[in-house]
Motif scaffolding. Structure first.
Motif, mmCIF file in Angstrom:
data_model
loop_
_atom_site.group_PDB
_atom_site.id
_atom_site.type_symbol
_atom_site.label_atom_id
_atom_site.label_comp_id
_atom_site.label_asym_id
_atom_site.label_seq_id
_atom_site.Cartn_x
_atom_site.Cartn_y
_atom_site.Cartn_z
ATOM 1 N N LEU A 236 0.789 -1.226 0.000
ATOM 2 C CA LEU A 236 0.000 0.000 0.000
ATOM 3 C C LEU A 236 0.824 1.281 0.000
ATOM 4 O O LEU A 236 0.288 2.348 -0.302
ATOM 5 C CB LEU A 236 -0.936 0.008 1.212
ATOM 6 C CG LEU A 236 -1.943 -1.135 1.296
ATOM 7 C CD1 LEU A 236 -2.761 -1.041 2.577
ATOM 8 C CD2 LEU A 236 -2.865 -1.140 0.078
ATOM 9 N N SER A 237 2.090 1.193 0.345
ATOM 10 C CA SER A 237 2.883 2.422 0.460
ATOM 11 C C SER A 237 3.546 2.835 -0.849
ATOM 12 O O SER A 237 4.000 3.974 -0.970
ATOM 13 C CB SER A 237 3.958 2.256 1.538
ATOM 14 O OG SER A 237 4.893 1.260 1.177
ATOM 15 N N LYS A 238 3.600 1.946 -1.829
ATOM 16 C CA LYS A 238 4.230 2.283 -3.113
ATOM 17 C C LYS A 238 3.195 2.913 -4.050
ATOM 18 O O LYS A 238 2.018 2.525 -4.037
ATOM 19 C CB LYS A 238 4.813 1.025 -3.753
ATOM 20 C CG LYS A 238 5.770 0.252 -2.860
ATOM 21 C CD LYS A 238 7.051 1.016 -2.614
ATOM 22 C CE LYS A 238 7.984 0.243 -1.672
ATOM 23 N NZ LYS A 238 8.345 -1.079 -2.198
ATOM 24 N N PRO A 239 3.618 3.849 -4.900
ATOM 25 C CA PRO A 239 2.668 4.488 -5.822
ATOM 26 C C PRO A 239 1.966 3.504 -6.746
ATOM 27 O O PRO A 239 0.781 3.638 -7.033
ATOM 28 C CB PRO A 239 3.546 5.477 -6.596
ATOM 29 C CG PRO A 239 4.681 5.784 -5.668
ATOM 30 C CD PRO A 239 4.947 4.506 -4.930
ATOM 31 N N THR A 240 2.695 2.507 -7.244
ATOM 32 C CA THR A 240 2.100 1.529 -8.133
ATOM 33 C C THR A 240 2.921 0.251 -8.110
ATOM 34 O O THR A 240 4.047 0.216 -7.598
ATOM 35 C CB THR A 240 2.008 2.071 -9.571
ATOM 36 O OG1 THR A 240 1.228 1.176 -10.376
ATOM 37 C CG2 THR A 240 3.386 2.220 -10.178
#
Length: 333
Positions: A236-240
């Motif tokens: 969930l913390s990464k942009p994509t």
């Protein structure tokens, strides 16, 4: 990690059970914290909506698949590179026969809970769990398949587990493929474990499709049991995230019945094909398997390794269980 060197494959040096460390956030840490805090409530909401309500409503296969794509969309799992052996880019719509359908089996790699959600969103299969020393499988729900990716490795089915033959599931669900995680436990995606003999129990003339799923970044894999917190943070913390999906051409099981196949060694692969892969047969669970069944498992294992651009390893469920115990003791110190 030298103390865990015994859990590296002797031939290749690959360590398929080590968790993949995430890239340091650095100056992007505030963004990562914001994305995690923003997405976590959304993910909880869409998951609860689907697993508690929507999956029980008569919304049809398309409605359920749309709901699953919403789950994949929350952490931005939209970027998917799908390729099928023998199909040129842009021509997949006219080659649907090369994809799994009813009366077929999906032999999938097993690295992350995302595997099950993606397969459900695309193929709507019946999920199963395999064990190293039995030809039968345990039927799983989608939620059960997701939780299975966080579970500890098991050599034998727990007491009370209801096991069935693949032929029973194919007959019971003729319009849906059967998904088999033949490695029996999760890895970090860096190697293919010996395959369970459950695939060898498929009925005659059944099409088996090896499918490999790989992720960028690979830190969303769950090779260590119970890593819920780290998985959610990495997801969930990464942009994509980027998913690389490869589907091999199907391989058909022998035209003989299981009893006939055990009485002869002809009819699946010719001798040249079998000899070409004899070096890797030792990596497959071979007890109580005839020549045709060994060739089948070896072909599927080689296909998964080729699709994932990795190698097959000689480490299995037993070694994974030993690794988990050693890793847990190490983390407690």
């Amino acid at each position: 990690m030298e103390k865990f060197s015994q859990f590296r494959d002797r031939g290749s040096g690959i360590a398929p059970f080590f968790p993949v460390p995430p890239q340091p956030s650095g100056y992007m840490l505030p963004l990562h914290v914001f994305l995690f805090c923003f997405r976590l409530p959304l993910l909880i909401f869409v998951c609860l909506s689907y697993f508690l309500v929507l999956q029980f409503l008569p919304i049809g296969s398309l409605g359920k698949k749309a709901s699953l794509w919403c789950i994949l969309g929350v952490p931005s799992l939209w970027w998917i590179d799908l390729q099928v052996d023998g199909v040129k880019r842009g021509h997949l719509a006219s080659q649907r026969s090369r994809l799994p359908a009813g009366k077929s089996i999906i032999a999938s790699s097993f690295t992350s809970p995302i595997d099950a959600v993606y397969l459900a969103a695309i193929f709507d299969p019946i999920f199963t769990a395999s064990y190293p020393d039995t030809r039968k499988v345990e039927q799983l729900s989608l939620l059960g398949a997701i939780l299975r990716s966080f579970a500890a490795p098991e050599n034998t089915p727990p007491a009370g587990t209801r096991l069935v033959d693949l032929s029973q599931l194919l007959e019971k669900y003729p319009s849906r493929p059967i998904a088999v995680f033949a490695e029996c436990t999760t890895t970090n995606g860096r190697g293919i474990l010996p395959l369970s003999r459950s695939l060898a129990s498929a009925p005659p003339r059944t099409n088996i499709y090896p499918i490999s799923l790989r992720y960028t970044e690979p830190d969303v894999t769950t090779p260590v049991p119970g890593c819920y917190t780290s998985f959610l943070w990495n997801l969930l913390s990464k942009p994509t995230h980027f998913i690389r999906v490869r589907v091999a051409e199907y391989v058909s099981t022998s035209s003989k019945s299981p009893s006939e196949a055990h009485s002869t060694s002809n009819g699946f692969f010719d001798d040249d094909e079998d000899n070409s892969s004899s070096a890797s047969l030792l990596q497959t669970t071979t007890t109580d398997l005839n020549k045709e069944e060994k060739a089948l498992l070896d072909h599927v294992g080689e296909s998964l390794a080729r699709l994932g651009r990795v190698k097959r390893v000689g480490l299995g469920v037993k070694e994974k269980a030993d690794f988990v115990r050693a890793w847990t003791r190490h983390r407690r110190r």
